[in-house]
Scaffold this motif. Structure first.
Motif, mmCIF file in Angstrom:
data_model
loop_
_atom_site.group_PDB
_atom_site.id
_atom_site.type_symbol
_atom_site.label_atom_id
_atom_site.label_comp_id
_atom_site.label_asym_id
_atom_site.label_seq_id
_atom_site.Cartn_x
_atom_site.Cartn_y
_atom_site.Cartn_z
ATOM 1 N N GLN A 1 0.843 -1.190 0.000
ATOM 2 C CA GLN A 1 0.000 0.000 0.000
ATOM 3 C C GLN A 1 0.882 1.244 0.000
ATOM 4 O O GLN A 1 2.056 1.183 0.301
ATOM 5 C CB GLN A 1 -0.932 0.013 1.216
ATOM 6 N N VAL A 2 0.267 2.376 -0.294
ATOM 7 C CA VAL A 2 1.004 3.636 -0.358
ATOM 8 C C VAL A 2 1.453 4.047 1.038
ATOM 9 O O VAL A 2 0.690 4.009 2.000
ATOM 10 C CB VAL A 2 0.135 4.743 -0.970
ATOM 11 N N GLN A 3 2.720 4.409 1.138
ATOM 12 C CA GLN A 3 3.249 4.967 2.380
ATOM 13 C C GLN A 3 4.027 6.227 2.077
ATOM 14 O O GLN A 3 4.839 6.248 1.144
ATOM 15 C CB GLN A 3 4.152 3.967 3.089
ATOM 16 N N LEU A 4 3.783 7.256 2.859
ATOM 17 C CA LEU A 4 4.544 8.506 2.806
ATOM 18 C C LEU A 4 5.063 8.759 4.215
ATOM 19 O O LEU A 4 4.269 8.888 5.146
ATOM 20 C CB LEU A 4 3.665 9.662 2.350
ATOM 21 N N VAL A 5 6.368 8.806 4.366
ATOM 22 C CA VAL A 5 6.973 8.935 5.688
ATOM 23 C C VAL A 5 7.850 10.178 5.730
ATOM 24 O O VAL A 5 8.901 10.232 5.083
ATOM 25 C CB VAL A 5 7.793 7.689 6.057
ATOM 26 N N GLU A 6 7.403 11.165 6.508
ATOM 27 C CA GLU A 6 8.147 12.405 6.632
ATOM 28 C C GLU A 6 9.195 12.303 7.744
ATOM 29 O O GLU A 6 9.018 11.564 8.712
ATOM 30 C CB GLU A 6 7.220 13.582 6.964
ATOM 31 N N SER A 7 10.253 13.082 7.576
ATOM 32 C CA SER A 7 11.287 13.184 8.600
ATOM 33 C C SER A 7 11.970 14.533 8.466
ATOM 34 O O SER A 7 11.791 15.227 7.453
ATOM 35 C CB SER A 7 12.300 12.046 8.476
ATOM 36 N N GLY A 8 12.752 14.891 9.485
ATOM 37 C CA GLY A 8 13.551 16.103 9.416
ATOM 38 C C GLY A 8 13.020 17.276 10.210
ATOM 39 O O GLY A 8 13.673 18.322 10.265
ATOM 40 N N GLY A 9 11.850 17.133 10.802
ATOM 41 C CA GLY A 9 11.327 18.225 11.609
ATOM 42 C C GLY A 9 12.086 18.373 12.912
ATOM 43 O O GLY A 9 12.964 17.566 13.241
ATOM 44 N N GLY A 10 11.747 19.436 13.644
ATOM 45 C CA GLY A 10 12.407 19.655 14.920
ATOM 46 C C GLY A 10 12.231 21.075 15.399
ATOM 47 O O GLY A 10 11.406 21.825 14.876
ATOM 48 N N LEU A 11 13.029 21.429 16.399
ATOM 49 C CA LEU A 11 13.007 22.769 16.982
ATOM 50 C C LEU A 11 14.200 23.550 16.451
ATOM 51 O O LEU A 11 15.337 23.066 16.504
ATOM 52 C CB LEU A 11 13.078 22.658 18.504
ATOM 53 N N VAL A 12 13.938 24.742 15.961
ATOM 54 C CA VAL A 12 14.997 25.573 15.399
ATOM 55 C C VAL A 12 14.732 27.025 15.782
ATOM 56 O O VAL A 12 13.571 27.428 15.977
ATOM 57 C CB VAL A 12 15.064 25.394 13.863
ATOM 58 N N GLN A 13 15.789 27.799 15.889
ATOM 59 C CA GLN A 13 15.633 29.214 16.198
ATOM 60 C C GLN A 13 15.231 30.004 14.955
ATOM 61 O O GLN A 13 15.522 29.597 13.818
ATOM 62 C CB GLN A 13 16.936 29.783 16.776
ATOM 63 N N SER A 14 14.595 31.127 15.173
ATOM 64 C CA SER A 14 14.231 32.015 14.082
ATOM 65 C C SER A 14 15.467 32.356 13.250
ATOM 66 O O SER A 14 16.546 32.633 13.797
ATOM 67 C CB SER A 14 13.622 33.288 14.654
ATOM 68 N N GLY A 15 15.325 32.266 11.915
ATOM 69 C CA GLY A 15 16.439 32.501 11.017
ATOM 70 C C GLY A 15 17.182 31.241 10.626
ATOM 71 O O GLY A 15 18.027 31.273 9.718
#
Length: 116
Positions: A1-15
């Motif tokens: 079946q179709v799978q879409l797996v996101e990664s790479g998010g997180g907490l970052v400072q402005s800029g």
């Protein structure tokens, strides 16, 4: 079946910068356009950017123009979202999306939080 797996998010400072990835499986990735959407707290899910099967960028939200870039690697079945000059208002859950023959598929989302 179709799978879409996101990664790479997180907490970052402005800029700061982040690169999101969406790994796709279960369909012929190179045949379909791919999109990134985001949903901020209390707001509706909104399109960020869309890219055609061949790599042409066909939609970019005004709020991210000049800062975010969508790209894809058909050999790796992956679509990316490079996010630069991040702002607190970019804080949201980011989702990968595709539609094949009228059938919609979403990833589970990845949280991006930008602190001021």
């Amino acid at each position: 079946q179709v799978q879409l797996v996101e990664s790479g998010g997180g907490l970052v400072q402005s800029g700061g910068s982040l690169r999101l990835s969406c790994a796709a499986s279960g369909f012929t990735f190179s045949n379909y356009a791919m999109s990134w959407y985001r949903q901020a707290p209390g707001k509706e899910r909104a399109l960020v950017a869309r890219i055609t099967s061949s790599g042409e960028i066909i939609n970019v939200a005004d709020s991210v123009k000049g800062r975010f870039t969508i790209s894809r690697d058909n050999a790796k079945n992956t679509v990316y979202l490079q996010m630069n000059s991040l702002k607190p208002e970019d804080t949201a859950v980011y989702y990968c999306f595709t539609m094949r023959n009228g059938r919609v598929s979403w990833g589970q989302g990845t949280q991006v939080t930008v602190s001021s």
